[in-house]
Design a protein around this motif. Structure first.
Motif, short mmCIF file in Angstrom:
data_model
loop_
_atom_site.label_atom_id
_atom_site.label_comp_id
_atom_site.label_asym_id
_atom_site.label_seq_id
_atom_site.Cartn_x
_atom_site.Cartn_y
_atom_site.Cartn_z
N ASN A 95 0.80 -1.23 0.00
CA ASN A 95 0.00 0.00 0.00
C ASN A 95 0.83 1.28 0.00
OD1 ASN A 95 -2.64 -1.15 -0.06
ND2 ASN A 95 -2.20 -1.92 1.99
N PHE A 96 2.00 1.23 -0.61
CA PHE A 96 2.86 2.39 -0.89
C PHE A 96 3.41 3.04 0.39
CE2 PHE A 96 -1.06 3.04 -3.72
CZ PHE A 96 -0.79 1.91 -4.47
N ASN A 97 2.52 3.36 1.34
CA ASN A 97 2.96 3.96 2.61
C ASN A 97 3.79 5.23 2.43
OD1 ASN A 97 1.74 1.77 3.67
ND2 ASN A 97 3.45 1.09 4.94
N LEU A 98 3.43 6.07 1.48
CA LEU A 98 4.10 7.37 1.36
C LEU A 98 3.62 8.29 2.47
CD1 LEU A 98 3.85 7.85 -2.51
CD2 LEU A 98 5.85 7.14 -1.17
N PHE A 99 4.42 9.30 2.80
CA PHE A 99 3.99 10.30 3.78
C PHE A 99 3.01 11.23 3.07
CE2 PHE A 99 8.53 9.43 4.93
CZ PHE A 99 8.27 8.64 6.04
N PRO A 100 1.73 11.24 3.47
CA PRO A 100 0.71 11.99 2.71
C PRO A 100 0.89 13.50 2.77
CG PRO A 100 -0.24 11.04 4.70
CD PRO A 100 1.16 10.51 4.61
N HIS A 101 1.51 13.99 3.86
CA HIS A 101 1.63 15.44 4.05
C HIS A 101 2.90 15.99 3.43
CE1 HIS A 101 3.76 13.35 7.19
NE2 HIS A 101 4.47 14.45 7.42
N LEU A 102 3.72 15.13 2.79
CA LEU A 102 4.95 15.58 2.14
C LEU A 102 4.81 15.45 0.63
CD1 LEU A 102 7.75 13.87 4.31
CD2 LEU A 102 6.75 16.16 4.56
#
Ligand code: ADP
Ligand code: MG
Length: 250
Positions: A95-102
């Motif tokens: 599920n990618f797990n990128l930082f959504p606020h960056l």
């Protein structure tokens, strides 16, 4: 590069890994196949020391992960030490797990600056080159939610590469994607394979395994049932459990 020996792991009374051995030479690609619940994710998490082992050990480039040896005993490393080791092990999640606020660029710059103490300007230059490599240089200023799933996963791969890992672990990197987006992510992984990145890829993409894997490992019930070159394991499986699994996914 990766050496796994006698891994045992239970959750309560459920024995999930029951003595797993695995060797991944530098520059090679190992694809791990197996039915749901067979222990594939737990194996990857154990390699990264996200799961503590009950028995066995993992070594990467000759260094024990999560433990140090003193005489014939193993002592668990401090969290700070484990975090340092983990920077050498890239992990790409379903599920990618990128930082959504960056932004995309900030997602790639964050860890090299904070964990490896890279100068920010240098980390940005590396990040831009990596985005170029995964075909997303024009998305540097975008936020993850503005990208397709396939684009987000390519960013996640670039982010893992930004730490210059010795090995990259992929846990079903295309399972959460719409079918038309699977190819662009597999193409990036194939490109990494051609350039000699050491990788362990858990996937159900048999065509990918056939094309890219040096070794295919079939797991079931917490053990490696068989392993070998794709032409053997996929086309001439020796074990009935492997045949039954392949008959379902092919
Ligand atoms: P796979 O990735 O092959 O589908 P997993 O390694 O995720 O398999 O899980 C293997 C088994 O371990 C499953 O039965 C799963 O429910 C169980 N399991 C995984 N993680 C945990 C946990 N943290 N606590 C309890 N059971 C777990
Ligand atoms: Mg899994």
């Amino acid at each position: 590069m990766v050496q796994v020996r006698g891994l045992h792991k239970s959750f309560g009374r459920l024995e999930v890994l029951r003595g797993v051995d695995l060797d991944v030479p530098a520059g090679s690609v190992t694809v791990v196949l197996g039915p749901s619940g067979s222990g594939k994710s737990t194996l990857l998490r154990a390699i990264n020391h996200l799961e503590k082992l009950d028995r066995g050990h993992v070594a990467i480039d000759g260094e024990l992960i999560g433990y140090r040896r003193s005489g014939d005993r193993l002592y668990e490393l401090k969290e700070r030490e484990v975090l340092r080791q983990r920077t050498g092990i890239g992990f790409v999640f379903q599920n990618f797990n990128l930082f959504p606020h960056l932004t995309v660029l900030e997602n790639l710059v964050e860890a090299p600056v904070s964990a490896l103490r890279r100068p920010r300007a240098e980390a940005r230059a590396t990040a831009l080159a990596l985005l170029e490599r995964v075909g997303l240089a024009d998305k540097a200023a975008a936020y993850p939610r503005q990208l397709s799933g396939g684009q987000q996963q390519r960013v996640a791969i670039a982010r893992a590469l930004a730490l210059e890992p010795k090995v990259l672990l992929f846990d079903e990197p295309t399972s959460a994607l719409d079918p038309e987006l699977v190819g662009e992510v597999l193409d990036v992984i194939k490109d990494l394979a051609r350039s000699g990145t050491t990788m362990i890829v858990v996937t159900h993409e048999i065509g990918f395994a056939r094309e890219v894997a040096d070794t295919v490992v079939f797991m079931d019930g917490g053990v490696v049932v068989e392993q070998g070159p794709p032409a053997e394991v996929l086309d001439r499986p020796r074990h009935e459990r492997t045949r039954a699994f392949l008959a379902k996914v092919l």
